[in-house]
Each structure stands twice: as structure tokens, then as C-alpha cells.
Design an enzyme around this catalytic site. Structure first.
Site, PDB file in Angstrom:
ATOM      1  N   ASP A   1      92.432  20.933  58.611  1.00 55.78           N
ATOM      2  CA  ASP A   1      91.520  19.940  58.547  1.00 55.78           C
ATOM      3  C   ASP A   1      89.970  20.387  59.057  1.00 55.78           C
ATOM      4  O   ASP A   1      90.030  21.284  59.309  1.00 55.78           O
ATOM      5  CB  ASP A   1      91.990  18.850  59.657  1.00 55.78           C
ATOM      6  CG  ASP A   1      91.181  17.628  59.708  1.00 55.78           C
ATOM      7  OD1 ASP A   1      90.921  17.131  59.018  1.00 55.78           O
ATOM      8  OD2 ASP A   1      90.739  17.316  61.084  1.00 55.78           O
ATOM      9  N   SER A   2      89.180  19.468  58.910  1.00 58.68           N
ATOM     10  CA  SER A   2      87.863  19.796  59.494  1.00 58.68           C
ATOM     11  C   SER A   2      87.877  19.819  61.140  1.00 58.68           C
ATOM     12  O   SER A   2      86.640  20.695  61.313  1.00 58.68           O
ATOM     13  CB  SER A   2      86.746  18.628  59.016  1.00 58.68           C
ATOM     14  OG  SER A   2      87.114  17.394  59.678  1.00 58.68           O
TER      15      SER A   2
ATOM     16  N   GLY B   1      83.194  14.368  56.021  1.00 57.55           N
ATOM     17  CA  GLY B   1      83.191  13.127  55.398  1.00 57.55           C
ATOM     18  C   GLY B   1      81.932  12.649  54.845  1.00 57.55           C
ATOM     19  O   GLY B   1      81.828  11.630  54.189  1.00 57.55           O
TER      20      GLY B   1
ATOM     21  N   CYS C   1      93.754  16.282  55.900  1.00 56.29           N
ATOM     22  CA  CYS C   1      92.344  15.942  55.857  1.00 56.29           C
ATOM     23  C   CYS C   1      92.353  14.737  54.580  1.00 56.29           C
ATOM     24  O   CYS C   1      92.352  15.274  53.432  1.00 56.29           O
ATOM     25  CB  CYS C   1      91.418  16.883  55.707  1.00 56.29           C
ATOM     26  SG  CYS C   1      89.736  16.331  55.754  1.00 56.29           S
TER      27      CYS C   1
ATOM     28  N   GLU D   1      86.008  13.809  67.916  1.00 55.22           N
ATOM     29  CA  GLU D   1      85.861  15.325  68.373  1.00 55.22           C
ATOM     30  C   GLU D   1      85.340  15.382  69.601  1.00 55.22           C
ATOM     31  O   GLU D   1      85.216  16.337  70.308  1.00 55.22           O
ATOM     32  CB  GLU D   1      85.116  15.830  67.059  1.00 55.22           C
ATOM     33  CG  GLU D   1      85.567  16.136  65.927  1.00 55.22           C
ATOM     34  CD  GLU D   1      86.409  17.224  65.555  1.00 55.22           C
ATOM     35  OE1 GLU D   1      86.257  18.102  66.290  1.00 55.22           O
ATOM     36  OE2 GLU D   1      87.539  17.057  65.063  1.00 55.22           O
TER      37      GLU D   1
ATOM     38  N   CYS E   1      91.822   8.773  57.402  1.00 57.03           N
ATOM     39  CA  CYS E   1      91.318   9.862  57.956  1.00 57.03           C
ATOM     40  C   CYS E   1      92.269  10.419  59.138  1.00 57.03           C
ATOM     41  O   CYS E   1      92.887   9.475  60.010  1.00 57.03           O
ATOM     42  CB  CYS E   1      89.820   9.844  58.506  1.00 57.03           C
ATOM     43  SG  CYS E   1      89.137  11.090  59.516  1.00 57.03           S
ATOM     44  N   THR E   2      92.501  11.676  59.125  1.00 57.99           N
ATOM     45  CA  THR E   2      93.679  12.148  60.184  1.00 57.99           C
ATOM     46  C   THR E   2      93.168  12.126  61.316  1.00 57.99           C
ATOM     47  O   THR E   2      94.046  12.449  62.481  1.00 57.99           O
ATOM     48  CB  THR E   2      94.056  13.588  59.722  1.00 57.99           C
ATOM     49  OG1 THR E   2      92.937  14.406  59.527  1.00 57.99           O
ATOM     50  CG2 THR E   2      94.938  13.476  58.218  1.00 57.99           C
ATOM     51  N   HIS E   3      91.859  11.864  61.706  1.00 55.56           N
ATOM     52  CA  HIS E   3      91.217  11.717  62.941  1.00 55.56           C
ATOM     53  C   HIS E   3      91.610  10.469  63.624  1.00 55.56           C
ATOM     54  O   HIS E   3      91.680  10.133  64.838  1.00 55.56           O
ATOM     55  CB  HIS E   3      89.646  11.913  63.140  1.00 55.56           C
ATOM     56  CG  HIS E   3      89.385  13.385  62.986  1.00 55.56           C
ATOM     57  ND1 HIS E   3      89.481  14.110  62.013  1.00 55.56           N
ATOM     58  CD2 HIS E   3      88.542  13.940  64.143  1.00 55.56           C
ATOM     59  CE1 HIS E   3      88.701  15.192  62.257  1.00 55.56           C
ATOM     60  NE2 HIS E   3      88.325  15.243  63.542  1.00 55.56           N
TER      61      HIS E   3
HETATM   62  N1  DGL Z   1      90.412  14.444  59.253  1.00 58.27           N
HETATM   63  C1  DGL Z   1      89.273  14.509  58.324  1.00 58.27           C
HETATM   64  C2  DGL Z   1      89.902  13.192  57.352  1.00 58.27           C
HETATM   65  O1  DGL Z   1      90.972  12.943  57.084  1.00 58.27           O
HETATM   66  C3  DGL Z   1      87.938  14.235  58.955  1.00 58.27           C
HETATM   67  C4  DGL Z   1      87.030  14.110  57.803  1.00 58.27           C
HETATM   68  C5  DGL Z   1      85.395  14.513  58.608  1.00 58.27           C
HETATM   69  O2  DGL Z   1      85.393  15.706  58.985  1.00 58.27           O
HETATM   70  O3  DGL Z   1      84.825  13.914  58.346  1.00 58.27           O
HETATM   71  O4  DGL Z   1      88.992  12.682  56.504  1.00 58.27           O
END
Ligand code: DGL
Length: 269
Positions: free
Chosen positions: A10-11, A43, A73, A152, A184-186
């Protein structure tokens, strides 16, 4: 049967929502996780940039002789998955189909909300995935660009986060959706705040957990599950400060990940 590790990326911290589920449903699998914390967020970046990052992330994970990759992600899955899948020998899955499937199973009034990063929402890929499964579903999308930096920075609760969430979620509440994909996984890290705003009656689909559930089925079908008896190991890599990730990541996974986090220079891959 295959006892090599699963690669997950993921990011940043968001993919840990997937790791948590993998640890729960496939406890004897080894995991190599990469969080691109030096380049988060994905994103708000162009599709070409996200594709470039995704390729580097996969190239890095492939140095570990992994058997399967989960793109944990939403942004990376919607920008890159269909284009890069065929370039790699390793089987790759993402979050779009698994989360869409979860939403379609959960909805009763066929009104589904999708929240995600600007890139994910602009791509319209969740709408496509939902409509393939349920053509007459009404889908309402909302980009929530401030959610990733809040997570984050560990701001998963509190008044400021609640106000921002209220602002983002009011359109979906007014549309009377009965299901929302946390695309979004966050975002599952903000579940308590989101739940407070949308109420108990709305099903929240955790895209990270859904991706893990799908990956398990997929690996089973392909004969890729491990047959080890002992508990799996997890190694974490980041492209920025390891301390920050260890601290927030341990809090989220509810287990110490301190010694297992290393830095990698992702630009080399
Ligand atoms: N967890 C990422 C997603 O699902 C995060 C995106 C991001 O870094 O902006 O989109």
C-alpha cells in the site's frame, strides 16, 4: 501447497487493514509488507505516476520470491491493476472486486456509497465493479482526500476528524445508502468515527479485509496456501521513517512490529 510468503503493499499504513485480516484467516502464512510511506499519498497523483510506483512496489516484493501479491490499496488497484497484471508471473489481486462483491451481498435497497481517494473516485472503477455484479445498483461516490493524512498522522479520532468526516459523509447519508464501501484501505482505521455519523444500520465494507478474504479463496483455488503448522512471520518494509510506522502500525495491528520494520530505497526498483 506453497510455503513461500505473500507480498502485500500500500502507499502507507492502510494496507495493514488487509494484513490484519490475512493474519486472522491465514495465520500460518508468511507476509512481506511494503508501505510506500516516502511517497504517500498515491490518491492525489496522476494515473501514470501511480502505475510507475506500483511497478516499483511489485518489483521490490518480487525480490523475496513471493507466491502471490495483494494490492492492498484502492488507488493502486483502480489505476494500475488491469494494466500491469499480465506483465508479472506472480498472481496479483486487488481490492475492487472483493469490496464490490461484499457491498452487493450486503445491500438491501441497492443504494451503495463508495468513499475513496480522489484518484479512485475519478477512475469510476468501483462503479464498474459494482455494476458488473448488480447492474441496477445506484452508486454514490465521494472523495475524502483528507482521510489518508489523518490516518497517517494517527488522528483516527477526535473532534477535527469527526467534523471532516461529517462534511464528507453527509451526501451519502442524504442519499440513504444502506452500504458504504470504505474504498481506500486507510479508511477502516476511521470506522468508529464513520459509524458514529452514518449510524448502525449502514453496512461498512472494509476493502482491505475483503481483499484478504478474496485472496484466500483465490490461493486455495490455485493450490497456493501454505501447509505449515507453525505461525507465519511478518516482515515490514517502508520507504521512510521506520519509527513512525512501527508506532502507528503496532497500535493498529495490536502487536509489536518494532524490530521487523526496515527501510528500503524504493526508487532503485
Ligand atoms: N490506502 C490507499 C488506498 O486505498 C491510500 C491512498 C493514498 O495513498 O492516497 O487508496
Amino acid at each position: 501447497m506453497d510455503n513461500r510468503p505473500i507480498g502485500i503493499f500500500d502507499s502507507g499504513l492502510g494496507g495493514l487493514t488487509c494484513v490484519k485480516e490475512v493474519m486472522k484467516i491465514m495465520p500460518n502464512e508468511d507476509i512481506i509488507y511494503f508501505g510506500d510511506t516516502g511517497r504517500v499519498p498515491y490518491g492525489t497523483r496522476s494515473r501514470d505516476t501511480v502505475i510507475k510506483y506500483v511497478k516499483q512496489d511489485i518489483n521490490f516484493l518480487e525480490t523475496f520470491d513471493i507466491k502471490y501479491i495483494i494490492i492492498a490499496c484502492g488507488t493502486a488497484s483502480s489505476a494500475a491493476l488491469p494494466f500491469i497484471e499480465e506483465e508479472y508471473a506472480t498472481r496479483i489481486s486487488g481490492v475492487l472486486y472483493p469490496a464490490a462483491r461484499g457491498a452487493v451481498r450486503a445491500t438491501k435497497n441497492k443504494k451503495i456509497g463508495v468513499i475513496g481517494t480522489s484518484g479512485t473516485v475519478k477512475s469510476g472503477k468501483y462503479i464498474e465493479a459494482i455494476h458488473e455484479l448488480l447492474p441496477d445498483a445506484q452508486v454514490f461516490q465521494k472523495a475524502c482526500p483528507l482521510f489518508v493524512p489523518l490516518v497517517e498522522n494517527g488522528m483516527t479520532e477526535g473532534e477535527a476528524t469527526r467534523l471532516i468526516a461529517e462534511e464528507y459523509l453527509k451526501e451519502l447519508r442524504d442519499a440513504e445508502v444502506d452500504t458504504i464501501i470504505l474504498g481506500c484501505t486507510h479508511y477502516p482505521l476511521l470506522t468508529d468515527v464513520i459509524r458514529e455519523i452514518v449510524g448502525e444500520g449502514v453496512a461498512l465494507i472494509d476493502s482491505g479485509a475483503a481483499a484478504a478474504d478474496f485472496a484466500r479463496e483465490d490461493m486455495e483455488r490455485l493450490g497456493l496456501l501454505s501447509d505449515k503448522n507453525e505461525k507465519g512471520t511478518a516482515k515490514f518494509f517502508v520507504s521512510d521513517s521506520t519509527e513512525n510506522f512501527s508506532e502507528l502500525g503496532s497500535m493498529f495491528l495490536q502487536k509489536e512490529i518494532d524490530g521487523d520494520v526496515s527501510f528500503t530505497d524504493i526508487e532503485k526498483y
